[in-house]
Enzyme design. Structure first.
Site, PDB file in Angstrom:
ATOM      1  N   ASP A 102      36.529  43.852 -46.840  1.00 22.76           N
ATOM      2  CA  ASP A 102      36.768  44.656 -45.648  1.00 22.76           C
ATOM      3  C   ASP A 102      36.148  44.004 -44.424  1.00 22.76           C
ATOM      4  O   ASP A 102      34.928  43.912 -44.324  1.00 22.76           O
ATOM      5  CB  ASP A 102      36.170  46.047 -45.877  1.00 22.76           C
ATOM      6  CG  ASP A 102      36.376  46.993 -44.722  1.00 22.76           C
ATOM      7  OD1 ASP A 102      37.039  46.604 -43.742  1.00 22.76           O
ATOM      8  OD2 ASP A 102      35.891  48.131 -44.796  1.00 22.76           O
ATOM      9  N   ASP A 275      41.378  43.954 -38.341  1.00 26.88           N
ATOM     10  CA  ASP A 275      40.803  44.632 -39.502  1.00 26.88           C
ATOM     11  C   ASP A 275      41.718  44.498 -40.713  1.00 26.88           C
ATOM     12  O   ASP A 275      42.891  44.861 -40.660  1.00 26.88           O
ATOM     13  CB  ASP A 275      40.565  46.107 -39.171  1.00 26.88           C
ATOM     14  CG  ASP A 275      39.937  46.862 -40.322  1.00 26.88           C
ATOM     15  OD1 ASP A 275      39.102  46.278 -41.029  1.00 26.88           O
ATOM     16  OD2 ASP A 275      40.292  48.032 -40.526  1.00 26.88           O
TER      17      ASP A 275
END
Length: 396
Positions: A102, A275
């Site tokens: 992540d 992201d």
């Protein structure tokens, strides 16, 4: 900018290193909805899984907004909330775990024994008592000083230990001991912080036996024909990777970035987060609306409403090709990232395709659908992110 500084949840694992790695390695990234994932549910349809990922995007954006307005470090406490997973090992002897990869979080964490109020997980809890390399950190350590919320506690042996405490936007919380431990990714059993990594995300509809890849060290360098690079922008909170989006073109129609003040600008610095853990791309409402208007003109298909009310632009069609124009994201430094239909539209029903960029008031995010079939490289030493068009199903 984000850095692999801390890991938490009852155990905090520090993977800090000032040594540049000279070796490199590549490991699989498994999408949580892939048949390769333990989270895969064969009883649900592809459309249902895709819709669920859209809802996770919205929930994740809310967490990002909360992180920007609170002094505490944020992470998610739901173990299945990430989009991409990878195998990692911690401790000596190593214990293998499935971790969430992540770029929107700066924490590496796992639950440990003893734990009185842990959330449920299938794998056994990590037991630091069985690891010869586990060590708690004292209150005087620099890592403890970096925490916004830390206290000091005495162990049974009389030594002081740094205690962390985090609270989250959903009122959940975690607390425990700040510690260091061996962290293994790929074939390396030493701390890795060479300042370079890259990933290549396969299309969500790709054949099930192909996983995405993430590389570290020299294997992560992105270069060659078609590569474009843009600068990372240092902002607070430094959990995230910020880029500067100057405009979006729909075919030949260029739309300048528009801020929440509804003023067309060339793009204020650090106005969008890149992201890997957010599926959709989120844009300021006025800017998004102008992009949608340009798409309506460019696409000759019947417009319909998303029955779930999540996606703002949908068309009725059973054909895969509805004439979606190339959409170009213009980042600072002349980095023009040309997005194809698979990056910007998704089939959400048998007879419906929808635009995968949505309006958001508080945060702009360049999501993972927009990054599919690009080799995306981060060079934290140079402060750049690079994009190279790549068939990620063939990338090794």
């Amino acid at each position: 900018m984000a850095s692999p500084t801390l890991a938490c949840f009852t155990l905090l694992i520090s993977v800090i290193s000032t040594t540049t790695i000279t070796t490199s390695f590549t490991v699989d990234l498994i999408h949580r909805d892939s048949p390769l994932s333990p989270s895969y549910d064969s009883s649900t349809t592809h459309f249902h899984r895709l819709r669920e990922s859209f809802l996770r995007s919205i929930a994740r954006a809310s967490r990002f907004t909360h992180a920007a307005t609170t002094p505490t470090i944020e992470s998610t406490v739901i173990s299945s909330s990430g989009e991409y997973l990878k195998n990692v090992s911690i401790g000596t002897p190593p214990v293998q775990l499935l971790g969430i990869a992540d770029t929107g979080s700066d924490l590496i964490w796992t639950q440990c024994k003893p734990c009185k109020q842990c959330f449920y997980q299938n794998p056994p809890l990590f037991d630091p008592a069985h690891s010869s390399t586990y060590k708690t950190l004292p209150c005087q350590s620099s890592s403890c000083s970096d925490l916004d919320q830390a206290t000091c506690a005495a162990t049974t042996s009389g030594q002081d230990t740094c205690q962390y405490s985090y609270r989250y936007g959903d009122r959940s919380y975690t607390h425990g001991s700040l510690s260091v431990e061996t962290f293994i990714v790929g074939d390396l059993s030493k701390p890795t912080n060479g300042g370079k990594f890259s990933y290549c995300l396969v299309p969500t509809a790709a054949k099930s036996d192909v996983a995405s890849k993430i590389s570290f060290g020299s294997a992560s360098i992105v270069s060659g024909a078609g590569t474009v690079s843009t600068s990372l922008v240092s902002k607070q909170p430094n959990t995230f990777y910020y880029l500067t989006l100057k405009a979006i073109s729909v075919g030949e129609k260029k739309v300048l970035y528009k801020s929440l003040s509804n003023k067309a600008v060339a793009g204020s610095e650090g106005n969008i987060i890149i992201d890997s853990g957010t599926t959709l791309t989120l844009l300021p409402p006025g800017f998004h609306d102008e992009v949608v208007a340009a798409l309506e003109v460019a696409i000759n298909a019947e417009r319909v409403s998303d029955p779930r009310g999540v996606l703002s632009l949908c068309f009725k069609s059973k054909k895969d090709d509805i004439g979606v124009p190339v959409i170009t994201a213009h980042f600072s430094g002349g980095a023009d990232v040309k997005l194809n239909a698979l990056n910007t539209f998704a089939r959400v029903e048998d007879d419906m395709v929808c635009f995968t960029m949505i309006p958001a008031d508080d945060v702009a995010i360049f999501g993972n659908l927009a990054q599919i079939n690009f080799l995306v490289g981060y060079d934290l030493n140079e402060g750049t992110v690079s994009f190279k068009p790549t068939d990620c199903t063939k990338h090794r």
